[in-house]
Design a protein around this motif. Structure first.
Motif, mmCIF file in Angstrom:
data_model
loop_
_atom_site.group_PDB
_atom_site.id
_atom_site.type_symbol
_atom_site.label_atom_id
_atom_site.label_comp_id
_atom_site.label_asym_id
_atom_site.label_seq_id
_atom_site.Cartn_x
_atom_site.Cartn_y
_atom_site.Cartn_z
ATOM 1 N N VAL A 162 12.916 14.981 -14.635
ATOM 2 C CA VAL A 162 12.362 14.297 -13.477
ATOM 3 C C VAL A 162 11.606 15.230 -12.545
ATOM 4 O O VAL A 162 10.842 14.763 -11.701
ATOM 5 C CB VAL A 162 13.485 13.603 -12.674
ATOM 6 C CG1 VAL A 162 14.203 12.589 -13.533
ATOM 7 C CG2 VAL A 162 14.473 14.609 -12.111
ATOM 8 N N LEU A 163 11.780 16.526 -12.652
ATOM 9 C CA LEU A 163 11.142 17.442 -11.715
ATOM 10 C C LEU A 163 9.709 17.731 -12.141
ATOM 11 O O LEU A 163 9.401 17.781 -13.338
ATOM 12 C CB LEU A 163 11.931 18.747 -11.613
ATOM 13 C CG LEU A 163 13.362 18.626 -11.078
ATOM 14 C CD1 LEU A 163 13.999 20.004 -10.994
ATOM 15 C CD2 LEU A 163 13.386 17.960 -9.719
ATOM 16 N N PRO A 164 8.817 17.964 -11.190
ATOM 17 C CA PRO A 164 7.424 18.276 -11.527
ATOM 18 C C PRO A 164 7.305 19.632 -12.195
ATOM 19 O O PRO A 164 8.223 20.451 -12.166
ATOM 20 C CB PRO A 164 6.714 18.246 -10.161
ATOM 21 C CG PRO A 164 7.788 18.405 -9.159
ATOM 22 C CD PRO A 164 9.025 17.822 -9.738
ATOM 23 N N ASP A 165 6.139 19.899 -12.800
ATOM 24 C CA ASP A 165 5.982 21.101 -13.617
ATOM 25 C C ASP A 165 5.896 22.384 -12.804
ATOM 26 O O ASP A 165 5.974 23.474 -13.366
ATOM 27 C CB ASP A 165 4.737 20.976 -14.516
ATOM 28 C CG ASP A 165 3.457 20.816 -13.705
ATOM 29 O OD1 ASP A 165 3.557 20.693 -12.470
ATOM 30 O OD2 ASP A 165 2.380 20.802 -14.315
ATOM 31 N N ASN A 166 5.737 22.293 -11.479
ATOM 32 C CA ASN A 166 5.685 23.511 -10.662
ATOM 33 C C ASN A 166 6.977 23.725 -9.868
ATOM 34 O O ASN A 166 6.988 24.426 -8.859
ATOM 35 C CB ASN A 166 4.486 23.478 -9.715
ATOM 36 C CG ASN A 166 4.520 22.282 -8.771
ATOM 37 O OD1 ASN A 166 5.429 21.446 -8.862
ATOM 38 N ND2 ASN A 166 3.541 22.197 -7.881
ATOM 39 N N ALA A 167 8.060 23.107 -10.348
ATOM 40 C CA ALA A 167 9.328 23.198 -9.616
ATOM 41 C C ALA A 167 9.883 24.614 -9.618
ATOM 42 O O ALA A 167 10.485 25.049 -8.636
ATOM 43 C CB ALA A 167 10.349 22.229 -10.208
ATOM 44 N N TYR A 168 9.691 25.346 -10.726
ATOM 45 C CA TYR A 168 10.349 26.646 -10.863
ATOM 46 C C TYR A 168 9.383 27.831 -10.853
ATOM 47 O O TYR A 168 9.814 28.965 -11.003
ATOM 48 C CB TYR A 168 11.163 26.685 -12.164
ATOM 49 C CG TYR A 168 12.221 25.611 -12.251
ATOM 50 C CD1 TYR A 168 13.260 25.554 -11.331
ATOM 51 C CD2 TYR A 168 12.177 24.641 -13.252
ATOM 52 C CE1 TYR A 168 14.224 24.567 -11.411
ATOM 53 C CE2 TYR A 168 13.150 23.663 -13.335
ATOM 54 C CZ TYR A 168 14.168 23.630 -12.412
ATOM 55 O OH TYR A 168 15.131 22.658 -12.488
ATOM 56 N N ARG A 169 8.100 27.588 -10.705
ATOM 57 C CA ARG A 169 7.153 28.702 -10.722
ATOM 58 C C ARG A 169 6.444 28.853 -9.384
ATOM 59 O O ARG A 169 6.496 27.972 -8.527
ATOM 60 C CB ARG A 169 6.125 28.495 -11.829
ATOM 61 C CG ARG A 169 5.267 27.243 -11.632
ATOM 62 C CD ARG A 169 4.079 27.247 -12.574
ATOM 63 N NE ARG A 169 3.341 25.999 -12.551
ATOM 64 C CZ ARG A 169 2.453 25.671 -11.625
ATOM 65 N NH1 ARG A 169 2.217 26.487 -10.596
ATOM 66 N NH2 ARG A 169 1.811 24.499 -11.680
ATOM 67 N N LYS A 170 5.808 30.003 -9.220
ATOM 68 C CA LYS A 170 5.026 30.228 -8.012
ATOM 69 C C LYS A 170 3.841 29.269 -7.969
ATOM 70 O O LYS A 170 3.266 28.920 -9.000
ATOM 71 C CB LYS A 170 4.519 31.672 -7.971
ATOM 72 C CG LYS A 170 5.601 32.712 -7.726
ATOM 73 C CD LYS A 170 5.037 34.131 -7.750
ATOM 74 C CE LYS A 170 4.060 34.333 -6.614
ATOM 75 N NZ LYS A 170 3.572 35.730 -6.557
ATOM 76 N N LEU A 171 3.502 28.862 -6.764
ATOM 77 C CA LEU A 171 2.395 27.931 -6.598
ATOM 78 C C LEU A 171 1.065 28.682 -6.569
ATOM 79 O O LEU A 171 0.977 29.797 -6.061
ATOM 80 C CB LEU A 171 2.569 27.141 -5.297
ATOM 81 C CG LEU A 171 3.865 26.334 -5.163
ATOM 82 C CD1 LEU A 171 3.924 25.662 -3.791
ATOM 83 C CD2 LEU A 171 3.988 25.295 -6.269
ATOM 84 N N LYS A 172 0.056 28.045 -7.137
ATOM 85 C CA LYS A 172 -1.286 28.619 -7.074
ATOM 86 C C LYS A 172 -1.831 28.497 -5.656
ATOM 87 O O LYS A 172 -1.296 27.776 -4.823
ATOM 88 C CB LYS A 172 -2.208 27.888 -8.045
ATOM 89 C CG LYS A 172 -1.757 27.928 -9.494
ATOM 90 C CD LYS A 172 -2.681 27.080 -10.345
ATOM 91 C CE LYS A 172 -2.180 27.001 -11.782
ATOM 92 N NZ LYS A 172 -3.044 26.132 -12.611
ATOM 93 N N LYS A 173 -2.896 29.180 -5.403
ATOM 94 C CA LYS A 173 -3.521 29.120 -4.090
ATOM 95 C C LYS A 173 -3.973 27.686 -3.809
ATOM 96 O O LYS A 173 -4.693 27.076 -4.585
ATOM 97 C CB LYS A 173 -4.712 30.066 -4.025
ATOM 98 C CG LYS A 173 -5.318 30.178 -2.638
ATOM 99 C CD LYS A 173 -6.431 31.211 -2.601
ATOM 100 C CE LYS A 173 -7.013 31.325 -1.203
ATOM 101 N NZ LYS A 173 -8.100 32.339 -1.144
ATOM 102 N N GLY A 174 -3.488 27.142 -2.697
ATOM 103 C CA GLY A 174 -3.837 25.784 -2.312
ATOM 104 C C GLY A 174 -2.969 24.714 -2.947
ATOM 105 O O GLY A 174 -3.077 23.536 -2.592
ATOM 106 N N GLU A 175 -2.098 25.081 -3.873
ATOM 107 C CA GLU A 175 -1.236 24.108 -4.543
ATOM 108 C C GLU A 175 -0.012 23.824 -3.682
ATOM 109 O O GLU A 175 0.531 24.707 -3.015
ATOM 110 C CB GLU A 175 -0.791 24.654 -5.905
ATOM 111 C CG GLU A 175 0.040 23.674 -6.723
ATOM 112 C CD GLU A 175 0.509 24.273 -8.035
ATOM 113 O OE1 GLU A 175 1.019 23.518 -8.876
ATOM 114 O OE2 GLU A 175 0.369 25.506 -8.208
ATOM 115 N N LYS A 176 0.444 22.591 -3.696
ATOM 116 C CA LYS A 176 1.634 22.186 -2.954
ATOM 117 C C LYS A 176 2.685 21.639 -3.910
ATOM 118 O O LYS A 176 2.349 21.068 -4.947
ATOM 119 C CB LYS A 176 1.287 21.129 -1.898
ATOM 120 C CG LYS A 176 0.385 21.638 -0.781
ATOM 121 C CD LYS A 176 0.146 20.552 0.256
ATOM 122 C CE LYS A 176 -0.730 21.059 1.398
ATOM 123 N NZ LYS A 176 -0.974 20.010 2.414
#
Length: 804
Positions: free
Chosen positions: A10-24
Motif C-alpha cells: 500500500v505504500l508509495p514507491d518513494n516511501a523508503y528512499r530519498k526524494l528527488k529535487k522537488g519531489e514530495k
C-alpha cells in the motif's frame, strides 16, 4: 493515493528512499483525506493491550533483563482483531493508534525495571506511588521533548535515516490492507497459549522440573565435577526459549560464552586456588538462605552460587559498566550532532507558522502548548522531589538534573533508534546516576535519602529516553501511513499513564511474591540484573561500604579486550553477570530458531518459516510472562498463598507464618529433570510445528494476492520478510539493556534499496543508497557505521546536514 485492490502493498514507491529535487512524499492516506483515527475500540484495545504487555514486560525484564518489545506483536493483534472481530474493519489509522497506545508499555517498563528494583535490593523502603510518579513524569517529559524534533527526524531526514523497527512495524500494519486472509494473529495466540501452559505446568504446578543441572543429569560424573565447583544448569522454560528465538543464535551464543567463562573457568579457578586458604579473602557482599549478610566465609566452604556472587559476578558488573560507557563513547558523534540539531529544531518549532495553515499530516501540538507543558511537568517534578527530600534547594537541584539530562539525551535516543534500531538508554542512565549522585553528595545529600532520590531521578530520565526512542518510531509509522501527528501525540500520553499505573502495581506484586534478594520468604527471587547493577553502583557511591573494586576493574579490562577483538562486549558481559541457567536456556531458544529457519525444501519455505519467528517468540514470552504474573498473585501471602493447593512436585510448609515450598525428592532427582529435558525438547518441536503451519498459511495468502513485484511499491517485500526483519534488528536491544551492538543494515533495507535501483538506475540518489547498503549478515565494524554511510551519501550530493 488509493491502494490498488490487486496489490498486496500500500505504500508509495518513494516511501523508503530519498526524494528527488522537488519531489514530495504523499502518504497512503493523503492530507486531504479524512479517515477514522480514534474510536472507542481504539482506546479499549490500546489500553487493554498496554496493561497486558506492561505486566508481561515487567516480569520478563526482572526475570531475564530483557524487556519484551510490544510494538510488533500489538501491531499484529491490531490488524488481526480488526479483520476478524468486527463487522466494520479497523481503518489502517486505527491500527496505528492501537499500536501507539499499546506500545507505551515497553518503554515505561524499561525505565522502571532498569532502575527501581535497586530500591528493594538496597532496602530503601520503596513506595508504589513514587514508582508511578517517576515513570509517568519521565515518560510524559520524553513525549513533550520529542515533539519539536518530529519534523526533522520524520520529514526532513526522509530516506536518509533507515528507521529499521518502524519499517518492520509499518509493513505489518500495511499488510492488513492487502487481499487474502491473514492468519498471523492465530499463530501469535497459539504461541501465547503454549507459552502460558508450558510455564504454568512447569513452574507453578511443578509437573516436571524445569531446572536441569549437570550434577543430576550426568550422574556420578556430574557429582564428582560439582565437588570441584564445576557445574552447569539450564532453565527449560518457554520464556527463555522465546527470548533466544528472538535474539538469534549469534547473540545467544555470545551471552552463553560469557556464562561458560564464569561457571566453567572462573568459579573452578577461584575454588582451586582458594580451597587451601585458612583466611578470608575480601569478596562482594553475599547472604545466606535467610537473607542475612555473610562476612567471614572461607572459599573452601563456599558453594558455586556463593563463589559466583562473591568473586565472579562483580567481574561481570565491571564489564557491564565499562561496556555501557564504551557504547556512549562510540556514539559520541551521534551525541554531539544530536545536541546542536535538537536546539535548532526546538528553536525553529517555536517560530512555526499558524497551525491552521499546516496540512493535517504535518500538524503537531501547538509549540506554545508544548512549552507550557514542559513548564508544568518540570514544576510538578520539583514539587514531587520536595516531598521526597524536604529541602527546596535539593529538590530544585534534582529537578534541574532530571530536565537537563532528559533534554540533552532525547535527541540521542531518537537518532539512535532511527539509525540502528537500538537505544543506548542503559549507558545514558548509568551516566545520569553517577553524575546525579556526585552532585547530590556535593549538596550534602547522602545515605538512604541520597540513594532514593538518585534512583528516582534515574528512573525519570531512563523512562524519558526510552519513551523518546519508542515514540519517534510511532511518529515515523504515522508519517508513512498518513496519521495526524497531533492525534498520535495527544493519545500517547494515555499509553504512558496507563503503563505507569500498571508497572507500579506490577513492581509491588512481583516484589511481594518473588522478591529480588534471596531470603527465607523469597527462596527463588527474580534476578533483576540491571536493578542489581544500579543498586551496587549507587550503594558504593552513597555509602562507605567496601566493595571489590579490583574485581570491577578486571571486568572492565575484559570488556576492553572484547571490544578490541570485535566481540559484542555488552552481550558477553551480560552473560558473565547473569546466572548460567538463564543464558543456556536462551542459547537453546536461539538454536531452535536457527534450525527452524533452515528447515524446508525450498528457499521460499525456509524464508516463510523464518518469518514466523517474531510471532512465535513474542507469543511464548507473553504467555510465560502472563502466567508468571498469575503465579505471583496466587503466591501472595495476603491471599493465603492459594498456589499451595495446586502444586504437585512440592509440599508447602508453614514457617514463621509464611508458606514455603519444599520440592519432593523425585522432583529434584533424575525423574523430574529427565522429564523436564524431554518437555523442553518437545517445546522446540511445538515451535517448529507452529512455524510450519504459519508459513503454510502465509504462503497461501501470498498466492491469493496477485501482486506483481515489478510494480510493487515496496520492492517485493513480503510480510514474512518484514517480520523477519524485526528479528534481525533486535540484537542486544532485545536483551533489555538497550545496548549499542548492532548488525549491519539488514536484508530488508537492502531489498528496499534494490527496488529503488530498479526504478532509478541512472539516479544519483540510487547510487548513494546503493553505497549505503552492505551484504546481509556482514558484521558491523562499529555501531556508528550506518550513520557514517549516510553521511557519505550526503557528501556526494554536496549537502551538509545540520546533524553532521
Amino acid at each position: 493515493m488509493e491502494p490498488k485492490k490487486d496489490n498486496s502493498k500500500v505504500l508509495p514507491d518513494n516511501a523508503y528512499r530519498k526524494l528527488k529535487k522537488g519531489e514530495k512524499y504523499t502518504p497512503f492516506i493523503p492530507a486531504n483525506k479524512i479517515v477514522t483515527e480514534v474510536s472507542l475500540r481504539v482506546i479499549i484495545y490500546g489500553i487493554v493491550l498496554n496493561i497486558i504487555f506492561t505486566f508481561a514486560a515487567a516480569y520478563l525484564g526482572l526475570l531475564t533483563g530483557n524487556v519484551i518489545e510490544a510494538a510488533i506483536p500489538i501491531a499484529i493483534l491490531a490488524v488481526f482483531f480488526g479483520k476478524v472481530m468486527h463487522k466494520r474493519k479497523n481503518t489502517i489509522s486505527e491500527n496505528v493508534m492501537i499500536q501507539s497506545i499499546g506500545a507505551g508499555s515497553g518503554v515505561v517498563v524499561a525505565g522502571v525495571v532498569f532502575t527501581l528494583p535497586a530500591l528493594y535490593i538496597n532496602e530503601l523502603n520503596p513506595n508504589m506511588f513514587h514508582v508511578i510518579m517517576a515513570s509517568s513524569l519521565g515518560g510524559s517529559l520524553g513525549i513533550i521533548l520529542l515533539i519539536p524534533l518530529r519534523k526533522f527526524f520524520v520529514e526532513d531526514m526522509h530516506g536518509i535515516l533507515p528507521f529499521p523497527e518502524a519499517t518492520a512495524t509499518t509493513e505489518i500494519i500495511a499488510s492488513g490492507e492487502a487481499r487474502g486472509t491473514d492468519k498471523s494473529g492465530f499463530i501469535l495466540i497459539f504461541a501465547t497459549a503454549i507459552g502460558a501452559g508450558f510455564d504454568f505446568l512447569a513452574e507453578s504446578i511443578k509437573l516436571w522440573n524445569s531446572s536441569l543441572t549437570s550434577s543430576v543429569l550426568l550422574g556420578k560424573q556430574g557429582v564428582r565435577l560439582a565437588k570441584e565447583r564445576i557445574s552447569a544448569s539450564v532453565h527449560g522454560l518457554a520464556a527463555f526459549m522465546g527470548i533466544g528465538y528472538i535474539v538469534g543464535l549469534r547473540y545467544a551464543a555470545v551471552i552463553a560464552a560469557g556464562s561458560l567463562l564464569s561457571y566453567l573457568v572462573l568459579i573452578p579457578l577461584v575454588f582451586y586456588f582458594g580451597q587451601h586458604l585458612d583466611s578470608v579473602i575480601p569478596y562482594a557482599p553475599i547472604t545466606d538462605s535467610q537473607g542475612k549478610p555473610i562476612r567471614d566465609l572461607l572459599i573452601s566452604n563456599m558453594s558455586v552460587g556463593q563463589i559466583f556472587r562473591g568473586y565472579v559476578q562483580p567481574i561481570g558488573i565491571g564489564a557491564l559498566a565499562v561496556s555501557g560507557f564504551m557504547g556512549i563513547i562510540k556514539m559520541s558523534r551521534i551525541i554531539i550532532g544530536s545536541f546542536s540539531m535538537g536546539f535548532k529544531a526546538i528553536l525553529s518549532s517555536t517560530h512555526a507558522a499558524d497551525q491552521k495553515n499546516i496540512p493535517r499530516t504535518k500538524k503537531d501540538i501547538d509549540p506554545k502548548l508544548v512549552l507550557l507543558g514542559e513548564f508544568i511537568l518540570v514544576l510538578i517534578m520539583g514539587i514531587f522531589y520536595y516531598f521526597l527530600v524536604g529541602s527546596l534547594i535539593q529538590a530544585l537541584l534534582a529537578m534541574a538534573i532530571t530536565f537537563v539530562f532528559a533534554f540533552l539525551f532525547t535527541a540521542v535516543a531518537a537518532r539512535a533508534i532511527a539509525i540502528v534500531g537500538t537505544n543506548p538508554v542503559s549507558g545514558m542512565t548509568l551516566m545520569t546516576l553517577i553524575v546525579s549522585s556526585l552532585i547530590l553528595l556535593a549538596a550534602g545529600l547522602k545515605g538512604v535519602r541520597g540513594q532514593y532520590l538518585a534512583l528516582i531521578i534515574g528512573c525519570a530520565v531512563c523512562t524519558s529516553l526510552s519513551t523518546a526512542g519508542g515514540f519517534i518510531t510511532d511518529l515515523k509509522i504515522g508519517y508513512w501511513i498518513g496519521v495526524t501527528p497531533k492525534t498520535q501525540q495527544k493519545f500517547k500520553f494515555i499509553g504512558i499513564l496507563v503503563a505507569s499505573l500498571s508497572v507500579g502495581i506490577a513492581m509491588w506484586l512481583l516484589a511481594s511474591s518473588y522478591g529480588f534478594v534471596k531470603d527465607a520468604t523469597h527462596p527463588n527471587p527474580l534476578p533483576a540484573p540491571q536493578g542489581k547493577l544500579m543498586a551496587t553502583i549507587i550503594g558504593s557511591l552513597m555509602s562507605a561500604e567496601k566493595l571489590p573494586y579490583m574485581l570491577y576493574a578486571l571486568g572492565g579490562v575484559i570488556a576492553i579486550i572484547l571490544e578490541m577483538a570485535k566481540v559484542p562486549a555488552l552481550a558477553f558481559a551480560l552473560g558473565m553477570y547473569l546466572p548460567i541457567h538463564i543464558n543456556l536456556g536462551v542459547l537453546a531458544g536461539g538454536f531452535a530458531g536457527w534450525l527452524i529457519g533452515r528447515s524446508g525444501k525450498s528457499e521460499r519455505v525456509q524464508k516463510a518459516r523464518k518469518g514466523q519467528g517474531i510471532l512465535i517468540a513474542s507469543g511464548l514470552m507473553a504467555g510465560a510472562a502472563l502466567v508468571g504474573i498469575l503465579s505471583a498473585i496466587l503466591s501472595l501471602p495476603s491471599l493465603g498463598t492459594p498456589l499451595r493447593h495446586l502444586t504437585v512436585g512440592a509440599k508447602w510448609v508453614l514457617k514463621n507464618g509464611t508458606w514455603i515450598p519444599e520440592e519432593a525428592a523425585w522432583f529434584q532427582g533424575p525423574i523430574g529433570q529427565i522429564a523436564g529435558l524431554v518437555m523442553f525438547i518437545l517445546l522446540g518441536v511445538g515451535a517448529y510445528l507452529l512455524a510450519r503451519k504459519g508459513a503454510k498459511w502465509e504462503m497461501a495468502r501470498q498466492d491469493e494476492t496477485n501482486g506483481d513485484d515489478d510494480n510493487d511499491p515496496s520492492g517485493g517485500l513480503t510480510p514474512d520478510e518484514s517480520i523477519s526483519h524485526s528479528e534481525e534488528i533486535v540484537d542486544s536491544r532485545r536483551l533489555g539493556t538497550k545496548a549499542q551492538s548492532s548488525e549491519e543494515k539488514p536484508a530488508i533495507s537492502k531489498k528496499m534499496e534494490e527496488a529503488d535501483d530498479k526504478s532509478e538506475k541512472k539516479s544519483q540518489d540510487s547510487d548513494n543508497n546503493d553505497q549505503a547498503s552492505e551484504k546481509p549478515g556482514k558484521e558491523s565494524e562499529n555501531d556508528e557505521e550506518p550513520m557514517e554511510k549516510s553521511s557519505e551519501s550526503e557528501g556526494k550530493n554536496g549537502k551538509k546536514k545540520d546533524d553532521e
